[in-house]
Scaffold this motif. Structure first.
Motif, mmCIF file in Angstrom:
data_model
loop_
_atom_site.group_PDB
_atom_site.id
_atom_site.type_symbol
_atom_site.label_atom_id
_atom_site.label_comp_id
_atom_site.label_asym_id
_atom_site.label_seq_id
_atom_site.Cartn_x
_atom_site.Cartn_y
_atom_site.Cartn_z
ATOM 1 N N PHE A 1 31.543 -21.015 -81.651
ATOM 2 C CA PHE A 1 30.839 -19.975 -80.916
ATOM 3 C C PHE A 1 30.229 -18.977 -81.898
ATOM 4 C CE2 PHE A 1 34.275 -21.215 -77.933
ATOM 5 C CZ PHE A 1 33.503 -21.581 -76.840
ATOM 6 N N ARG A 2 29.436 -18.077 -81.368
ATOM 7 C CA ARG A 2 28.869 -16.992 -82.164
ATOM 8 C C ARG A 2 29.010 -15.694 -81.381
ATOM 9 N NH1 ARG A 2 24.248 -18.824 -82.412
ATOM 10 N NH2 ARG A 2 23.278 -17.573 -80.789
ATOM 11 N N LEU A 3 29.668 -14.721 -81.984
ATOM 12 C CA LEU A 3 29.883 -13.436 -81.331
ATOM 13 C C LEU A 3 28.680 -12.539 -81.531
ATOM 14 C CD1 LEU A 3 32.035 -11.641 -79.860
ATOM 15 C CD2 LEU A 3 32.578 -10.728 -82.132
ATOM 16 N N GLU A 4 28.189 -11.951 -80.440
ATOM 17 C CA GLU A 4 27.091 -10.990 -80.501
ATOM 18 C C GLU A 4 27.534 -9.689 -79.840
ATOM 19 O OE1 GLU A 4 23.282 -12.430 -79.207
ATOM 20 O OE2 GLU A 4 23.747 -14.474 -79.854
ATOM 21 N N ARG B 1 28.304 -24.961 -80.308
ATOM 22 C CA ARG B 1 28.223 -25.574 -78.993
ATOM 23 C C ARG B 1 26.836 -25.348 -78.395
ATOM 24 N NH1 ARG B 1 33.700 -25.494 -76.559
ATOM 25 N NH2 ARG B 1 35.187 -25.044 -78.234
ATOM 26 N N THR B 2 26.492 -26.131 -77.379
ATOM 27 C CA THR B 2 25.215 -25.928 -76.705
ATOM 28 C C THR B 2 25.152 -24.524 -76.114
ATOM 29 O OG1 THR B 2 25.067 -28.272 -76.196
ATOM 30 C CG2 THR B 2 23.691 -26.794 -74.909
ATOM 31 N N ALA B 3 26.226 -24.129 -75.424
ATOM 32 C CA ALA B 3 26.358 -22.742 -74.972
ATOM 33 C C ALA B 3 27.309 -22.062 -75.950
ATOM 34 C CB ALA B 3 26.909 -22.682 -73.550
ATOM 35 N N CYS B 4 26.738 -21.331 -76.899
ATOM 36 C CA CYS B 4 27.540 -20.849 -78.030
ATOM 37 C C CYS B 4 27.710 -19.339 -78.081
ATOM 38 C CB CYS B 4 26.933 -21.335 -79.341
ATOM 39 S SG CYS B 4 25.258 -20.719 -79.626
ATOM 40 N N ARG B 5 26.932 -18.590 -77.318
ATOM 41 C CA ARG B 5 26.980 -17.130 -77.427
ATOM 42 C C ARG B 5 28.179 -16.551 -76.674
ATOM 43 N NH1 ARG B 5 22.108 -14.431 -74.954
ATOM 44 N NH2 ARG B 5 22.303 -12.748 -76.472
ATOM 45 N N ILE B 6 28.896 -15.659 -77.333
ATOM 46 C CA ILE B 6 29.885 -14.822 -76.678
ATOM 47 C C ILE B 6 29.399 -13.388 -76.819
ATOM 48 C CG2 ILE B 6 32.258 -13.975 -76.688
ATOM 49 C CD1 ILE B 6 33.132 -16.665 -77.797
ATOM 50 N N GLU C 1 20.626 -24.787 -79.969
ATOM 51 C CA GLU C 1 21.190 -25.797 -80.867
ATOM 52 C C GLU C 1 22.021 -25.183 -81.997
ATOM 53 O OE1 GLU C 1 18.008 -28.236 -82.224
ATOM 54 O OE2 GLU C 1 17.432 -28.855 -80.201
ATOM 55 N N GLY C 2 22.092 -23.866 -82.037
ATOM 56 C CA GLY C 2 22.919 -23.222 -83.040
ATOM 57 C C GLY C 2 22.300 -23.108 -84.410
#
Length: 360
Positions: free
Chosen positions: A125-128, A90-95, A69-70
C-alpha cells in the motif's frame, strides 16, 4: 489514431505511435518513470498537455493508470511523483489518512505515521496524508475527502471518527472502500476501530489515585469511557467524589488551572496529554509546589514526555497503533468477511519520576 508531436522532451519522448493518444502517453510516461529516480516529480498535467498538444483530461487518464499500477503516486496539492522501483503495489493501493491534528511534531503523530508508512509499503500500500484542519466542519473538506475516496486506487481511509451518515457517503462513492476510525464501533461492513482502551485507562487512573489516598478527584477533559472506568473505582472508596472539569483541547488553560487550584482536590486525572501539559504548566506557574500535594495522572504518548515529572503516565504507543491500523486494513482488503472489528490497546502505567507525598 496517431498522436500529436510534442514541442519538447524534458525526459518524456514525443508521441508518434499508434493507438489512442491516452494510450500512447501512458506508454511513454511508463517508460519514463521506470528510468527515473524514485520520488522525483512528474511534470504537471498542464505542462504535459501543452508539451504534447493534447487535453488535460487525456493526460489525467494516462496518469491515473500509472497511479493505479503503483508506478506513480499522488501528493495532495503537490502533484505526481515516481514510486519506489520494484515495489509491488496493489491495484487499489492508496490508504488515505485524514489529518485533523495539524501538529506534525507531536510525538504520537510522528511515531504513529512513521509506523503506518513503513507497514503500508511492506504490504503493498501507499499512505497519503490529507490535511483537514477544521475537522470536516467546512463543506469543502468533506467534499475533498469524498473526492479522494472515490478514486478506484483508494483501498481505505483512516478517519478520526465515523458516523452512519459519513459511512453512507463514503460507501456511495466507493462501495469497496475500507474505513478505520478511532470512534466507537458501528459494526458496519468494511469498517474497524483501533483506539486506546480508555475504559481500562480510567480504571487504571482511578486505582493509582485511590492507592495514594485520593478521594476528591478532578476529571479533566471528559471522555465517557474513561469517566466510567474512573467512577467505577471510586464507587468503592468511602467519602470520595469525582468532579468533571470540562477542558476541550482548544480551551483556555488558565480557566482549568484556576478550577483545580481552588477546588480542594487531592487528585486529578487527564485523558489527553496535550491538555494536561498546558493546564499543569499553568497551574504550577500560578501555584508553585502544588504538584507536591495534588496527585496527577494522564493518558500519554510514547516518545517525548511532555508531562511534569510528578505526573504518572498511562502510556499509549503511537508506533503500535500505526502498525495495528495497517494490519487491520490489510486483513479487511484481503478478506471481505473481515470487518466490524474493534481493537483496544491497553495503556502501560509509567510511575512518576518525582512522586508527591502520600495523602492519608
Amino acid at each position: 489514431m496517431a498522436g500529436k508531436m510534442a514541442a519538447g522532451g524534458n525526459g518524456v519522448a514525443s508521441l508518434a505511435g499508434t493507438g489512442s493518444v491516452a494510450d500512447q502517453l501512458y506508454e511513454k510516461l511508463k517508460a519514463h518513470v521506470r528510468g527515473a529516480l524514485p520520488h522525483s516529480a512528474v511534470l504537471s498535467e498542464r505542462k504535459l498537455a501543452a508539451m504534447h498538444g493534447i487535453s488535460v483530461g487525456t493526460v489525467r487518464r494516462a496518469l491515473e493508470r500509472l497511479v493505479t499500477e503503483g508506478l506513480v503516486y499522488k501528493k495532495h496539492g503537490k502533484g505526481n511523483f515516481v514510486a519506489e522501483h520494484g515495489a509491488t503495489l496493489r491495484t487499489a493501493c492508496r490508504i488515505l489518512y485524514a489529518d485533523t491534528w495539524g501538529d506534525t511534531t507531536h510525538p504520537f503523530y510522528v511515531r504513529n505515521l512513521g509506523a503506518m508508512a513503513v507497514e503500508a509499503e511492506r504490504h503493498g500500500f501507499r499512505l497519503e496524508i490529507l490535511p483537514y484542519p477544521t475537522k470536516f466542519r467546512k463543506p469543502e473538506e468533506a467534499a475533498s475527502m469524498l473526492r479522494e475516496a472515490s478514486d478506484p486506487a483508494t483501498a481505505a481511509v483512516i478517519v478520526p471518527w465515523l458516523g452512519a451518515e459519513r459511512y453512507d457517503a463514503l460507501m456511495e462513492v466507493n462501495p469497496r472502500l475500507k474505513v478505520v476510525s478511532a470512534t466507537q464501533e458501528l459494526n458496519l461492513p468494511g469498517t474497524a476501530v483501533v483506539l486506546p482502551d480508555r475504559l481500562a485507562a480510567g480504571r487504571m487512573a482511578g486505582q493509582y489515585l485511590a492507592a495514594h489516598g485520593g478521594k476528591r478527584i478532578a476529571l479533566v477533559h471528559r471522555h465517557w469511557e474513561a469517566e466510567a472506568g474512573l467512577r467505577e473505582v471510586f464507587r468503592n472508596v468511602p467519602g470520595s467524589a469525582v468532579t468533571v472539569i470540562e477542558a476541550p483541547i482548544d480551551s483556555d488553560p488558565d480557566t482549568t488551572a484556576d478550577a483545580l487550584a481552588t477546588g480542594e482536590f487531592d487528585g486529578a486525572a487527564f485523558f489527553d496529554d496535550r491538555v494536561a501539559h498546558e493546564v499543569l504548566a499553568t497551574l504550577v506557574r500560578k501555584k508553585s509546589g502544588i504538584l507536591k500535594k495534588l496527585r496527577t495522572v494522564s493518558l500519554a504518548n510514547a516518545g517525548e514526555n511532555i508531562l511534569p515529572a510528578e505526573t504518572a503516565r498511562l502510556q499509549v504507543d503511537g508506533h503500535q497503533i500505526g502498525l495495528t491500523l495497517i494490519e487491520v486494513i490489510r486483513a479487511m482488503v484481503d478478506d471481505e468477511r473481515f470487518g466490524g472489528t474493534s481493537i483496544y490497546l491497553r495503556p502501560t502505567m509509567i510511575l512518576p519520576e518525582k512522586a508527591p507525598g502520600r495523602r492519608e
